[in-house]
Design a protein around this motif. Structure first.
Motif, PDB file in Angstrom:
ATOM      1  N   GLU A 108       0.837  -1.195   0.000  1.00 16.39           N
ATOM      2  CA  GLU A 108       0.000   0.000   0.000  1.00 16.39           C
ATOM      3  C   GLU A 108       0.874   1.248   0.000  1.00 16.39           C
ATOM      4  O   GLU A 108       1.971   1.248   0.579  1.00 16.39           O
ATOM      5  N   GLN A 162      -3.196   6.071  -0.991  1.00 18.14           N
ATOM      6  CA  GLN A 162      -3.250   6.461  -2.400  1.00 18.14           C
ATOM      7  C   GLN A 162      -3.430   5.276  -3.330  1.00 18.14           C
ATOM      8  O   GLN A 162      -4.061   5.398  -4.378  1.00 18.14           O
ATOM      9  N   SER A 163      -2.851   4.147  -2.996  1.00 15.07           N
ATOM     10  CA  SER A 163      -3.006   2.966  -3.840  1.00 15.07           C
ATOM     11  C   SER A 163      -2.804   1.708  -3.013  1.00 15.07           C
ATOM     12  O   SER A 163      -2.270   1.755  -1.904  1.00 15.07           O
ATOM     13  N   LYS A 164      -3.248   0.595  -3.572  1.00 19.31           N
ATOM     14  CA  LYS A 164      -3.191  -0.690  -2.878  1.00 19.31           C
ATOM     15  C   LYS A 164      -2.865  -1.775  -3.892  1.00 19.31           C
ATOM     16  O   LYS A 164      -3.468  -1.818  -4.962  1.00 19.31           O
ATOM     17  N   THR A 192       3.274   1.856  -8.866  1.00 22.19           N
ATOM     18  CA  THR A 192       3.750   2.341 -10.165  1.00 22.19           C
ATOM     19  C   THR A 192       3.267   3.769 -10.295  1.00 22.19           C
ATOM     20  O   THR A 192       2.372   4.213  -9.577  1.00 22.19           O
ATOM     21  N   THR A 242       1.451   5.064 -12.405  1.00 20.03           N
ATOM     22  CA  THR A 242       0.064   5.189 -12.858  1.00 20.03           C
ATOM     23  C   THR A 242      -0.938   4.983 -11.734  1.00 20.03           C
ATOM     24  O   THR A 242      -2.110   5.314 -11.878  1.00 20.03           O
ATOM     25  N   LEU A 243      -0.500   4.405 -10.610  1.00 15.04           N
ATOM     26  CA  LEU A 243      -1.414   4.119  -9.518  1.00 15.04           C
ATOM     27  C   LEU A 243      -1.563   5.284  -8.542  1.00 15.04           C
ATOM     28  O   LEU A 243      -2.391   5.223  -7.644  1.00 15.04           O
ATOM     29  N   ASP A 303      -2.404   9.235  -8.326  1.00 14.29           N
ATOM     30  CA  ASP A 303      -2.944  10.383  -9.049  1.00 14.29           C
ATOM     31  C   ASP A 303      -2.328  11.653  -8.488  1.00 14.29           C
ATOM     32  O   ASP A 303      -2.720  12.131  -7.422  1.00 14.29           O
ATOM     33  N   HIS A 333       5.373   3.629   1.827  1.00 13.90           N
ATOM     34  CA  HIS A 333       4.749   2.395   1.375  1.00 13.90           C
ATOM     35  C   HIS A 333       5.469   1.219   2.008  1.00 13.90           C
ATOM     36  O   HIS A 333       6.571   1.371   2.549  1.00 13.90           O
TER      37      HIS A 333
END
Length: 232
Positions: free
Chosen positions: A132, A150-152, A156, A158-159, A161, A181
């Motif tokens: 994450e 922000q992402s899971k 990368t 692209t994950l 924003d 992370h």
């Protein structure tokens, strides 16, 4: 052959051996981890008491509560005497403890070093079995305004924003960002993707006079700081 007792329910023990009474009269700190978990499950099985069963469960994780919290319901149910309801109760209690640690860290620690970032985020992402990416938003006194996932599942460019990250920073009045992370594998070496997203966010934030102060890779017991290693 003598019949075995139907259950070693806590209510049938002598008072000195009852974890609930021990907690009531001696305080919660007087109980061992096994006794605390035994209160959750209430009874053992035909062959062992709740405390003996919990000692055996904990021994399977080297008496590590964090490792116990990572067991699945199915893995807990492999122990005789642990049904689905008891397994769920154990995992729910450990999850509450994990969340409490995170809240206490947010209240207690001002971000003044990479270590303080680790203490804040390790309870959140340090023990996960997937990756994450989180951002900590700070004011000009390095006080935490917000921490946001922000992402899971992987890191990368692209994950994440970038526009959303900066929009949130402006909304909360942040002047500094710390990227974090986890690496479930335990490795502390940053990947090329880690380096690229760090530079991407740093360049974008600079245009709004917002600083990316650090990027931490966090594992269960250690961390890697981009700032400490002069990679920012």
């Amino acid at each position: 052959m003598q019949d075995k007792p139907a259950s070693f329910s806590i209510k049938h023990w002598s008072q000195d051996d009852q974890p609930r009474e021990k907690l009531l009269y001696k305080g919660k700190t007087a109980l061992s981890d096994a006794e605390l978990v035994a209160i959750l499950i209430g009874s053992g099985n035909r062959d062992e008491s709740a405390v003996a069963l919990c000692k055996r469960i904990l021994a399977s994780t080297n008496n590590n509560l964090s490792a116990l919290g990572r067991l699945s319901i199915k893995q807990l149910m492999a122990f005789k005497g642990i049904g689905e309801a008891k397994a769920i109760t154990i995992l729910a209690a450990l999850e509450l403890g994990r969340r409490r640690r995170g809240e206490e860290a947010l209240e207690r620690y001002k971000i003044n070093s990479s270590r303080s970032v680790f203490e804040l985020m390790q309870p959140v992402i340090g023990e996960l079995d997937h990756e994450e990416f989180w951002i900590i938003y700070l004011n000009n006194s390095n006080k935490v305004l917000l921490k946001n996932q922000q992402s899971k599942g992987g890191i990368t460019g692209t994950l994440v924003d970038v526009r959303l990250v900066l929009k949130t920073a402006l909304e909360v009045g942040a002047t500094g960002l710390i990227l974090t992370h986890n690496h479930p594998s335990g490795t502390l070496k940053p990947s090329e993707a880690d380096k690229q997203i760090t530079q991407k966010l740093k360049n974008a934030a600079q245009s709004l006079d917002i600083q990316v102060l650090d990027h931490l890779i966090i594992t269960e017991s250690a961390y890697f700081s981009f700032a400490d290693e002069s990679l920012l």
